[in-house]
Motif scaffolding. Structure first.
Motif, short mmCIF file in Angstrom:
data_model
loop_
_atom_site.label_atom_id
_atom_site.label_comp_id
_atom_site.label_asym_id
_atom_site.label_seq_id
_atom_site.Cartn_x
_atom_site.Cartn_y
_atom_site.Cartn_z
N SER A 97 0.97 -1.16 0.00
CA SER A 97 -0.01 0.01 0.13
C SER A 97 0.72 1.17 0.05
O SER A 97 1.97 1.06 0.15
CB SER A 97 -0.80 -0.09 1.27
OG SER A 97 -0.14 0.17 2.39
N GLY A 98 0.23 2.30 0.03
CA GLY A 98 0.98 3.43 0.02
C GLY A 98 1.62 3.86 1.18
O GLY A 98 2.85 4.46 1.25
N TYR A 156 5.53 2.13 0.83
CA TYR A 156 6.09 3.08 0.17
C TYR A 156 6.58 3.98 0.93
O TYR A 156 8.12 4.43 1.05
CB TYR A 156 5.69 3.45 -1.21
CG TYR A 156 5.50 2.56 -2.13
CD1 TYR A 156 6.44 1.96 -2.84
CD2 TYR A 156 4.00 1.97 -2.57
CE1 TYR A 156 6.35 0.78 -3.68
CE2 TYR A 156 3.83 1.11 -3.43
CZ TYR A 156 4.88 0.45 -3.99
OH TYR A 156 4.88 -0.35 -5.04
N VAL A 157 5.97 4.65 1.79
CA VAL A 157 6.29 5.98 2.61
C VAL A 157 7.44 5.44 3.91
O VAL A 157 8.45 5.93 4.05
CB VAL A 157 5.23 6.58 3.46
CG1 VAL A 157 5.65 7.47 4.32
CG2 VAL A 157 4.54 7.31 2.42
N LEU A 158 6.99 4.20 4.31
CA LEU A 158 7.96 3.69 5.44
C LEU A 158 9.16 3.23 4.71
O LEU A 158 10.30 3.48 5.07
CB LEU A 158 7.21 2.37 5.91
CG LEU A 158 8.20 1.67 7.10
CD1 LEU A 158 8.26 2.56 8.11
CD2 LEU A 158 7.50 0.50 7.53
#
Length: 87
Positions: free
Chosen positions: A10-11, A14-16
């Motif tokens: 999930s989004g 990608y942020v992590l």
């Protein structure tokens, strides 16, 4: 539905992943800079600078901060204080 890389990221994944990569490289660069500064700096041995008032005056004369007349006047003042003692 299954994708090639598992069930998909999930989004937030990608942020992590992006934040962890930035933190990792920041830590690596910071460690390299700190170690570089620590081991590559020029260590001045203790006592390498002027230690007595006479040495300070001699350094000031050598650097051109004072002229010879002022040097002699200040040295005479220092010698007079050595004889009479500090105020």
């Amino acid at each position: 539905m299954m994708y090639w890389y598992g069930s998909g990221m999930s989004g937030w994944g990608y942020v992590l992943m992006t934040l962890s990569m930035v933190l990792f490289w920041g830590l690596v660069i910071t460690t390299a800079v700190v170690l570089g500064r620590r081991f590559l700096r020029e260590d001045r041995p203790l006592g390498s600078g002027p230690t007595t008032p006479e040495d300070v005056l001699a350094m000031r004369l050598a650097h051109g901060e004072i002229d010879e007349d002022e040097y002699e006047r200040l040295m005479a003042t220092l010698r007079a204080r050595e004889i009479t003692g500090p105020r």
